[in-house]
Write a protein that holds these residues in place. Structure first.
Motif, PDB file in Angstrom:
ATOM      1  N   TYR A   1     -74.690  83.231 -34.267  1.00 27.22           N
ATOM      2  CA  TYR A   1     -74.579  84.577 -34.825  1.00 27.22           C
ATOM      3  C   TYR A   1     -75.683  85.489 -34.286  1.00 27.22           C
ATOM      4  O   TYR A   1     -75.441  86.620 -33.875  1.00 27.22           O
ATOM      5  N   ARG A   2     -76.917  84.966 -34.242  1.00 27.95           N
ATOM      6  CA  ARG A   2     -78.058  85.821 -33.922  1.00 27.95           C
ATOM      7  C   ARG A   2     -78.749  85.492 -32.602  1.00 27.95           C
ATOM      8  O   ARG A   2     -79.649  86.221 -32.189  1.00 27.95           O
ATOM      9  N   SER A   3     -78.416  84.378 -31.967  1.00 25.48           N
ATOM     10  CA  SER A   3     -79.024  83.991 -30.685  1.00 25.48           C
ATOM     11  C   SER A   3     -80.543  83.931 -30.780  1.00 25.48           C
ATOM     12  O   SER A   3     -81.253  84.352 -29.867  1.00 25.48           O
ATOM     13  N   LEU A   4     -81.033  83.395 -31.865  1.00 23.56           N
ATOM     14  CA  LEU A   4     -82.477  83.389 -32.083  1.00 23.56           C
ATOM     15  C   LEU A   4     -83.156  82.134 -31.544  1.00 23.56           C
ATOM     16  O   LEU A   4     -84.368  82.138 -31.348  1.00 23.56           O
ATOM     17  N   ALA A   5     -82.416  81.054 -31.346  1.00 27.83           N
ATOM     18  CA  ALA A   5     -83.052  79.804 -30.945  1.00 27.83           C
ATOM     19  C   ALA A   5     -82.065  78.968 -30.132  1.00 27.83           C
ATOM     20  O   ALA A   5     -80.852  79.130 -30.246  1.00 27.83           O
ATOM     21  N   TYR A   6     -82.618  78.073 -29.329  1.00 27.69           N
ATOM     22  CA  TYR A   6     -81.791  77.168 -28.528  1.00 27.69           C
ATOM     23  C   TYR A   6     -81.549  75.860 -29.283  1.00 27.69           C
ATOM     24  O   TYR A   6     -80.435  75.372 -29.369  1.00 27.69           O
ATOM     25  N   SER A   7     -82.597  75.287 -29.828  1.00 22.22           N
ATOM     26  CA  SER A   7     -82.467  74.028 -30.569  1.00 22.22           C
ATOM     27  C   SER A   7     -82.660  74.299 -32.054  1.00 22.22           C
ATOM     28  O   SER A   7     -83.639  74.942 -32.453  1.00 22.22           O
ATOM     29  N   ILE A   8     -81.726  73.834 -32.876  1.00 24.45           N
ATOM     30  CA  ILE A   8     -81.778  74.036 -34.320  1.00 24.45           C
ATOM     31  C   ILE A   8     -81.227  72.798 -35.005  1.00 24.45           C
ATOM     32  O   ILE A   8     -80.275  72.197 -34.516  1.00 24.45           O
ATOM     33  N   PHE A   9     -81.814  72.439 -36.129  1.00 22.68           N
ATOM     34  CA  PHE A   9     -81.237  71.349 -36.916  1.00 22.68           C
ATOM     35  C   PHE A   9     -81.693  71.498 -38.359  1.00 22.68           C
ATOM     36  O   PHE A   9     -82.630  72.242 -38.680  1.00 22.68           O
ATOM     37  N   GLY A  10     -81.057  70.783 -39.238  1.00 20.20           N
ATOM     38  CA  GLY A  10     -81.477  70.694 -40.629  1.00 20.20           C
ATOM     39  C   GLY A  10     -80.831  69.471 -41.248  1.00 20.20           C
ATOM     40  O   GLY A  10     -79.625  69.289 -41.119  1.00 20.20           O
ATOM     41  N   ARG A  11     -81.607  68.624 -41.888  1.00 28.43           N
ATOM     42  CA  ARG A  11     -81.012  67.421 -42.473  1.00 28.43           C
ATOM     43  C   ARG A  11     -81.877  66.872 -43.611  1.00 28.43           C
ATOM     44  O   ARG A  11     -83.088  67.071 -43.644  1.00 28.43           O
ATOM     45  N   TYR A  12     -81.205  66.175 -44.500  1.00 28.33           N
ATOM     46  CA  TYR A  12     -81.871  65.459 -45.577  1.00 28.33           C
ATOM     47  C   TYR A  12     -82.239  64.072 -45.066  1.00 28.33           C
ATOM     48  O   TYR A  12     -81.400  63.353 -44.505  1.00 28.33           O
ATOM     49  N   ILE A  13     -83.500  63.701 -45.237  1.00 29.60           N
ATOM     50  CA  ILE A  13     -83.975  62.383 -44.810  1.00 29.60           C
ATOM     51  C   ILE A  13     -83.916  61.449 -45.999  1.00 29.60           C
ATOM     52  O   ILE A  13     -84.618  61.634 -47.001  1.00 29.60           O
ATOM     53  N   ARG A  14     -83.082  60.444 -45.905  1.00 26.97           N
ATOM     54  CA  ARG A  14     -82.836  59.516 -47.009  1.00 26.97           C
ATOM     55  C   ARG A  14     -84.035  58.590 -47.209  1.00 26.97           C
ATOM     56  O   ARG A  14     -84.591  58.061 -46.241  1.00 26.97           O
ATOM     57  N   PRO A  15     -84.452  58.355 -48.463  1.00 32.11           N
ATOM     58  CA  PRO A  15     -85.540  57.397 -48.696  1.00 32.11           C
ATOM     59  C   PRO A  15     -85.085  55.972 -48.435  1.00 32.11           C
ATOM     60  O   PRO A  15     -83.894  55.660 -48.477  1.00 32.11           O
TER      61      PRO A  15
END
Length: 953
Positions: free
Chosen positions: A799-813
């Motif tokens: 949408y915004r072309s702000l970054a090349y690499s992006i991620f988001g995740r929940y790290i399980r215990p």
């Protein structure tokens, strides 16, 4: 950067059973439009790997329009006139204006250029009312496709993914459609993404080394004239017209090939391919003729200053893969250096004659090269180090050495070849290489016999021909790579439709199975379990070939004992009380046995693979090494030097430092970077201390993971006989680090004025969870930020072309009483950092509802269960991983039924229970002068750190 030929230096004859021979059969045919098709049906696989090869890369580009193949690698994910649009006729009005305005852009500067960029931006926003640039990726995920990607190199471009066989017809149809009348929509957004990629490229000194090595090796060939990403002036002034011309010239059926490898029905595949890919246009393609490569004469030298320490590269031109000279070259290269560190050049590092040495093979269609990189010993000059390496190469001509080592080298090359062919992707890429080089598959499978027939005389002749006086010599002194100026124009975001579909997309989704009766999940009973006291193991029968794989997983890691890093590093450098290091390495090699050690947070993993008949002899050697180690001051010095160089290199890598900073944010001082042994302590520790640590390794609880032909009882008897393990071991304990408590928003900042890219991460602390949350975690991660269709990817990149690499995740215990956490991150141009942080905060503040995505998400998660089913040799590791998480059966059995009725409110409930109204930590490794410090301080407490806060020297 991935290249087709690089993937296929797979380093043959062992006994291979009839079933595996059947899996290697390839059926080839050509459609009327000239498209070549290669089908390799493998009924032992659980899924299918599919790829489309275009025989065009950056060497096919015009000097006045470089980067075309790389652009197309990006743009062929954006859809066509039928796919990725709600109304192409209306969209095309704006698209044609955009094409014309890009042609004007090249001829103007200053205010006129800004005006045209603003006009392009306005037309792009207008076109976006109809465009669906992410629909292709979303549909591919709905089919259960994983690892969806592409790479462009100098010679070819390759588009690929895994997918479940039941959706093969749909996969074939959509991958034919993507090449018919493609539309390069949202090009302005994607161009800025390429800018980001270029800035990342410039921040990595290894790319400067590689580009310079190409200039030395190929001064008169495209390989040496511009990188695949293109020249900077062409990135600044792209031409959509020239991109369409490049596509129309090279992306034609008779210059392309299709590959399917895996568990599918060949008859159905042929019908589907004929129906879909026959629509691709043909053009009586005339390949571009390139002159034969003319090898250099004498030494060709160049000097630059781009590395964090002085180093050299010696560049030897060699023949490409599958050339008649290549088997002998592969043997010579193995004898010089290999993964087992038994090569004659590897010994230079062990003996501290160089601080670091590694080799790489750079594969091209016209020629390849063997590149030897070395960091000199401080007592030696750069030229002295070069002479040292060249002198060592001539020592390969010693007949006593050759006679002692030749058979072991050949045996290991043969073994690695067969192991590689078990992997569907590697097999497909090898078949693709045969197509590209105009070789038959049968010829490729002769490689083991060709290796087997190499003699000492062949080796001597190869050394004389390829490793004498003709080479490139690259010197790099300490310095910083030159960085081109690529700045982001001030443009408005280009919105994309979130919940619409094209007619093509709706039709495809309607055809997909509405109900999958049963998921393909792992039956834990496939693994025979056994015990040796408190030590437990699993054994899975190998029905493929006579090559075993064995993991000895010692239940101790760097978390409980940071000094294990140097202890495990020593294992490839030391002798035993009975043998010298060279004798020990030669013994492993002569058995065709690979011995590798890796250190994880909670485990030391010893991995063996080789010929089943030699397993007992391999175990004897492992036991000898672990029970009777002999550490010398020289081997300690070698580990010290390697670690010192690694730590110096860390400080020049924004990616490593950004990662170290977020680990500090999550775990405080309990990170691997902080808890590691101080560098001088490594050197000062006595040999006897290291020997004691090694001999204590087998006193830990052990988990065994075996894939081979022995029964569990045979394996247990063998392990009890050959390894000094006893029933009463130290019990395994969970070593989960405590994660940082957060009472207020906080920002950790480390300033680096020399970099173009900021490395930014977010950390939100979660709560403990139970195992039944597994499906919600998996679904949330896919929805939020683990793929091209994730919310953070689309909002920040698309949408915004702000970054090349992006991620988001929940790290399980790891354990039921432990806490998980959410990590999100991106790498962006420094002047985009503030804006990108704002967008990420908005995405994390409230669960980001995106209506219309839940049905697609359900399909994605159910189909992925099939696609992600492990290959036979990886089955045991997956079972152990699930068991370590507390599962007694495959958690996907439960997850499948959850996915069928998954609702957006389920994901919102999971997110809100963990993170709603929680404070967060932001970490920034970047150029402080490009940041709005006041704005950052208004977000949370700003803490400026130094490298010494996150790294132990």
């Amino acid at each position: 950067m991935r290249t087709l030929l690089f993937f296929l230096f797979i380093s043959l004859s062992f006994l291979v059973n009839a079933q595996f021979n059947n899996t290697l059969k390839v059926e080839q045919f050509t459609l009327k439009n000239g498209l070549k098709v290669y089908l390799n049906q493998d009924t032992t696989a659980s899924n299918v790997f599919g790829g489309v090869l275009v025989r065009a890369g950056s060497i096919h580009e015009s000097p006045d329009a470089t980067g075309m193949s790389h652009y197309l690698e990006h743009m062929l994910f954006k859809g066509t006139q039928n796919l990725g649009t709600t109304d192409f006729e209306s969209e095309n009005v704006h698209y044609q204006k955009i094409i014309n305005m890009y042609e004007q852009l090249e001829t103007v500067t200053g205010g006129k250029r800004k005006k045209i960029q603003d006009q392009i931006n306005a037309e792009s926003i207008a076109a976006a009312k109809y465009g669906l640039p992410n629909e292709f990726s979303a549909l591919m995920k709905s089919l259960g496709s994983t690892q969806v990607g592409a790479f462009a190199d100098y010679d070819v471009t390759f588009y690929y993914s895994y997918f479940p066989a039941r959706n093969m017809q749909h996969w074939i149809d959509i991958n034919a459609e993507r090449f018919i009348n493609p539309v390069f929509r949202t090009f302005q957004s994607e161009l800025e993404v390429v800018y980001e990629e270029k800035n990342r490229w410039d921040d990595d000194y290894e790319n400067a080394l590689y580009t310079t090595s190409q200039e030395i090796l190929y001064p008169n060939y495209t390989y040496g004239l511009w990188p695949t990403i293109g020249k900077t002036e062409h990135l600044k002034n792209p031409s959509l017209t020239k991109m369409h011309e490049f596509f129309n010239r090279h992306y034609v059926a008779d210059n392309m090939a299709l590959f399917l490898v895996g568990n599918f029905d060949t008859a159905i595949a042929k019908q589907s391919i004929e129906s879909s890919f026959s629509k691709l246009p043909s053009a009586d393609y005339e390949p571009i003729e390139f002159p034969d490569y003319q090898p250099m004469s004498g030494e060709r030298r160049k000097e630059i200053s781009v590395t964090p320490f002085p180093m050299i590269s010696i560049l030897f031109p060699i023949k490409r893969i599958h050339h008649k000279d290549r088997p002998a070259l592969d043997v010579v290269i193995y004898l010089l250096s290999n993964e087992q560190k038994t090569g004659i050049l590897d010994q230079l590092e062990v003996d501290n004659k160089v601080q670091q040495l590694n080799i790489e093979i750079d594969e091209h269609a016209l020629s390849s090269s063997l590149n030897i990189h070395a960091v000199p010993n401080p007592k030696s000059s750069l030229d002295e180090t070069k002479s040292l390496i060249l002198d060592e190469i001539t020592k390969l001509k010693d007949l006593d050495f050759l006679n002692a080592r030749l058979n072991g080298a050949k045996q290991n090359l043969i073994k690695d070849f067969w192991l590689e062919l078990e992997d569907l992707e590697a097999r497909a890429l090898l078949i693709a290489t045969c197509d590209f080089l105009n070789l038959s598959w049968e010829e490729a499978l002769k490689y083991p016999n060709e290796i087997e027939n190499i003699t000492a005389d062949n080796v001597l002749a190869t050394i004389d021909q390829y490793f004498s006086k003709n080479y490139g010599f690259l010197i790099s002194k300490k310095g910083q790579p030159k960085k081109d100026n690529l700045t982001k124009p001030s443009l408005k975001p280009i919105p994309t439709l979130q919940a619409s579909s094209s007619d093509y997309g709706r039709n495809l989704l309607d055809k997909l199975s509405k109900e999958i009766s049963e998921p393909l999940t792992i039956d834990f009973n496939l693994a025979d379990t056994f015990s040796i006291g408190s030590n437990k193991g699993i054994a899975i029968r190998n029905a493929i070939n006579d090559l075993f794989s064995l993991e000895i997983r010692l239940q101790t890691g760097w978390q409980t004992n940071p000094a294990l890093q140097q202890t495990t590093d020593l294992l490839s450098r030391i002798a035993t009380k009975q043998r010298s290091r060279e004798e020990l390495k030669s013994a492993f090699e002569s058995l065709g046995c690979s011995f590798m050690v890796s250190l994880e947070r909670d485990e030391v993993i010893i991995t063996l693979d080789g010929l089943e008949a030699n397993l007992q002899a391999c175990l004897k050697l492992v036991n000898e090494l672990l029970v009777e180690p002999k550490v010398t001051p020289g081997s300690i010095e070698s580990v010290y030097t390697t670690e010192k160089i690694k730590r110096e290199e860390e400080k020049s890598s924004p990616f490593v430092l950004g990662y170290a900073l977020i680990r500090y944010a999550v775990f405080d001082d309990q990170t691997r970077f902080r808890r590691r042994t101080p560098i001088e302590t490594i050197r000062l520790t006595e040999p006897e201390v290291y020997e004691q640590r090694i001999s204590e390794l087998l006193q830990n609880t052990i988990r065994i993971n075996y894939f081979g032909s022995k029964s569990k009882d045979e394996l247990r008897t063998l392990l009890q006989k050959e390894l000094q393990i006893t029933p009463g071991q130290t019990p395994a304990t969970s070593n989960q680090s405590s994660i940082r408590e957060i009472s207020q928003n906080k920002i950790f900042l480390i300033n680096d004025s020399k970099i173009r890219q900021s490395q930014v991460y977010f950390y939100l602390k979660g709560d403990s969870i139970d195992r039944n949350q597994y499906p919600y975690i998996e679904a949330f991660n896919t929805y939020f930020g683990e793929s091209l269709t994730g919310v953070v990817y689309q909002e920040i990149r698309e949408y915004r072309s702000l970054a090349y690499s992006i991620f988001g995740r929940y790290i399980r215990p790891n354990g039921a009483d432990e806490q998980g956490y959410l990590v999100a991150g991106f790498g962006c141009q420094s002047d985009k950092t503030d804006e990108t942080i704002e967008v990420m905060i908005d995405l994390l503040k409230e669960f980001p509802h995106r209506d219309g995505r839940i049905e697609t998400l359900r399909s994605i998660k159910m189909e992925e269960i099939v696609t992600n089913y492990p290959a036979p040799r990886q089955l045991g590791a997956k079972i152990l991983a699930y068991q370590n998480m507390g599962y007694t059966n495959d958690p996907n059995e439960h997850a499948f039924h959850v996915y069928k009725d998954l609702k957006m409110t389920d994901l919102a409930k999971f997110y809100n229970s963990q993170f709603k109204d929680q404070p967060f930590v932001i970490t920034i490794y970047g150029n402080k002068s490009d940041l709005d410090i006041q704005k950052l301080a208004s977000i949370g407490q700003l803490v400026e750190l130094e490298l010494s806060d996150i790294l132990t020297d």
